[in-house]
Design a protein around this motif. Sequence first.
Motif, mmCIF file in Angstrom:
data_model
loop_
_atom_site.group_PDB
_atom_site.id
_atom_site.type_symbol
_atom_site.label_atom_id
_atom_site.label_comp_id
_atom_site.label_asym_id
_atom_site.label_seq_id
_atom_site.Cartn_x
_atom_site.Cartn_y
_atom_site.Cartn_z
ATOM 1 N N GLU A 44 22.035 41.236 38.831
ATOM 2 C CA GLU A 44 22.246 42.280 39.839
ATOM 3 C C GLU A 44 23.397 41.892 40.762
ATOM 4 O OE1 GLU A 44 18.354 42.265 41.655
ATOM 5 O OE2 GLU A 44 17.740 43.975 40.452
ATOM 6 N N PRO A 45 24.629 41.860 40.242
ATOM 7 C CA PRO A 45 25.735 41.409 41.098
ATOM 8 C C PRO A 45 26.119 42.450 42.147
ATOM 9 C CG PRO A 45 26.577 42.106 38.972
ATOM 10 C CD PRO A 45 25.072 42.176 38.882
ATOM 11 N N ARG A 46 26.376 41.967 43.334
ATOM 12 C CA ARG A 46 26.923 42.771 44.426
ATOM 13 C C ARG A 46 28.052 41.965 45.051
ATOM 14 N NH1 ARG A 46 23.133 46.747 46.935
ATOM 15 N NH2 ARG A 46 21.097 46.544 45.973
ATOM 16 N N VAL A 47 28.993 42.665 45.677
ATOM 17 C CA VAL A 47 29.994 41.959 46.469
ATOM 18 C C VAL A 47 29.710 42.210 47.944
ATOM 19 C CG1 VAL A 47 31.852 41.818 44.766
ATOM 20 C CG2 VAL A 47 31.649 43.858 46.181
ATOM 21 N N PHE A 48 29.946 41.185 48.741
ATOM 22 C CA PHE A 48 29.837 41.256 50.192
ATOM 23 C C PHE A 48 31.229 41.020 50.754
ATOM 24 C CE2 PHE A 48 25.546 40.775 48.985
ATOM 25 C CZ PHE A 48 24.721 41.082 50.054
ATOM 26 N N LEU A 49 31.739 42.002 51.504
ATOM 27 C CA LEU A 49 33.075 41.920 52.088
ATOM 28 C C LEU A 49 32.907 41.767 53.596
ATOM 29 C CD1 LEU A 49 33.010 44.261 49.678
ATOM 30 C CD2 LEU A 49 35.446 44.177 50.103
ATOM 31 N N TYR A 50 33.395 40.665 54.144
ATOM 32 C CA TYR A 50 33.152 40.333 55.547
ATOM 33 C C TYR A 50 34.391 40.581 56.401
ATOM 34 C CZ TYR A 50 28.939 37.955 53.953
ATOM 35 O OH TYR A 50 27.717 37.668 53.396
ATOM 36 N N ALA A 51 34.235 41.402 57.448
ATOM 37 C CA ALA A 51 35.265 41.517 58.478
ATOM 38 C C ALA A 51 35.091 40.380 59.483
ATOM 39 C CB ALA A 51 35.171 42.858 59.193
ATOM 40 N N SER A 52 33.836 39.933 59.655
ATOM 41 C CA SER A 52 33.488 38.808 60.521
ATOM 42 C C SER A 52 32.101 38.353 60.098
ATOM 43 C CB SER A 52 33.474 39.233 61.999
ATOM 44 O OG SER A 52 32.360 40.083 62.242
ATOM 45 N N ASP A 53 31.557 37.370 60.788
ATOM 46 C CA ASP A 53 30.203 36.927 60.460
ATOM 47 C C ASP A 53 29.157 37.967 60.857
ATOM 48 O OD1 ASP A 53 31.023 34.556 59.323
ATOM 49 O OD2 ASP A 53 30.938 33.461 61.213
ATOM 50 N N GLU A 54 29.526 38.927 61.700
ATOM 51 C CA GLU A 54 28.585 39.955 62.160
ATOM 52 C C GLU A 54 28.859 41.334 61.576
ATOM 53 O OE1 GLU A 54 29.863 37.744 64.659
ATOM 54 O OE2 GLU A 54 28.030 36.606 64.316
ATOM 55 N N SER A 55 29.881 41.478 60.757
ATOM 56 C CA SER A 55 30.264 42.793 60.239
ATOM 57 C C SER A 55 30.683 42.664 58.781
ATOM 58 C CB SER A 55 31.414 43.351 61.082
ATOM 59 O OG SER A 55 31.888 44.555 60.543
ATOM 60 N N TRP A 56 30.034 43.445 57.913
ATOM 61 C CA TRP A 56 30.347 43.346 56.486
ATOM 62 C C TRP A 56 29.918 44.606 55.751
ATOM 63 C CZ3 TRP A 56 26.294 40.784 58.795
ATOM 64 C CH2 TRP A 56 25.017 41.056 58.308
ATOM 65 N N VAL A 57 30.344 44.696 54.488
ATOM 66 C CA VAL A 57 29.893 45.741 53.568
ATOM 67 C C VAL A 57 29.209 45.046 52.402
ATOM 68 C CG1 VAL A 57 30.535 47.651 52.050
ATOM 69 C CG2 VAL A 57 31.840 47.247 54.134
ATOM 70 N N GLU A 58 28.044 45.551 52.048
ATOM 71 C CA GLU A 58 27.337 45.088 50.851
ATOM 72 C C GLU A 58 27.462 46.194 49.812
ATOM 73 O OE1 GLU A 58 22.710 44.415 49.442
ATOM 74 O OE2 GLU A 58 23.219 44.193 51.564
ATOM 75 N N SER A 59 28.065 45.892 48.667
ATOM 76 C CA SER A 59 28.285 46.920 47.649
ATOM 77 C C SER A 59 26.972 47.335 46.995
ATOM 78 C CB SER A 59 29.242 46.404 46.567
ATOM 79 O OG SER A 59 28.568 45.529 45.668
ATOM 80 N N LYS A 60 27.037 48.405 46.244
ATOM 81 C CA LYS A 60 25.915 48.747 45.371
ATOM 82 C C LYS A 60 25.817 47.670 44.293
ATOM 83 C CE LYS A 60 28.678 51.473 42.154
ATOM 84 N NZ LYS A 60 28.843 52.738 41.464
ATOM 85 N N ILE A 61 24.717 47.669 43.530
ATOM 86 C CA ILE A 61 24.620 46.763 42.387
ATOM 87 C C ILE A 61 25.662 47.203 41.362
ATOM 88 C CG2 ILE A 61 23.163 45.971 40.485
ATOM 89 C CD1 ILE A 61 20.756 46.287 42.351
ATOM 90 N N LEU A 62 26.481 46.267 40.932
ATOM 91 C CA LEU A 62 27.585 46.585 40.027
ATOM 92 C C LEU A 62 27.164 46.427 38.572
ATOM 93 C CD1 LEU A 62 30.285 44.632 42.040
ATOM 94 C CD2 LEU A 62 29.944 47.106 42.022
ATOM 95 N N GLU A 63 27.776 47.226 37.713
ATOM 96 C CA GLU A 63 27.494 47.110 36.279
ATOM 97 C C GLU A 63 28.023 45.779 35.764
ATOM 98 O OE1 GLU A 63 28.814 50.312 33.849
ATOM 99 O OE2 GLU A 63 28.048 51.841 35.220
ATOM 100 N N LEU A 64 27.277 45.193 34.853
ATOM 101 C CA LEU A 64 27.736 43.952 34.235
ATOM 102 C C LEU A 64 28.828 44.287 33.226
ATOM 103 C CD1 LEU A 64 24.298 42.215 33.662
ATOM 104 C CD2 LEU A 64 26.039 41.567 35.326
#
Length: 195
Positions: A44-64
Amino acid sequence: EIHGRALGPLLRVSLVDVGRHVQRPAQLESDGRYRAKLPPFAREPRVFLYASDESWVESKILELPPEGGVTEAPPYALWTSPIDVAVDADQIRFNWAPIPEGEGYPARRRYSLLVRFKKDDGELGEVSFISMEPGRTTSLGELHELLLQRDATSVDVTLELRAYDPGIKDGPLWVAGRRPWKLPPPPKAPDGGAR
């Protein structure tokens, strides 16, 4: 591999396999593009993109991707916002900046303001206020009722602001920021005691 692109300033990107509790840093380019190798047996891979330690985007589960192939993650834009709190008698107003519209943001938006607190058994608890608008009003009495399991010796809570598209199950999640806050005492009952 997972490839993708972040829209806006970025601190770091991580690939996380939620099901296997594995995290890997992604290789980040100066234009916001990134790539990350999948861990073996990823589920169940997801990417987490961080603007800072307190602000981020968690992607949907990505297709393998197929073996040796690449999955392209959708572009995601980052959103940050302070969480302002105004207390007026028994009313509490939480305000924040709206999540922008456009590429990388949710097509429809719903906000969730999490209130995290220490429970009387020492564990962490949380309650969520849902809003369609960038702000939410509640009463001090209602908030204290929702935090009934709170450790009565602690007034420290953490506020966390999130947004998501309510039409996408297990979709991406935007976290705009966190802040500590001290919970005001409960309102007084007419007889002078706490309600």
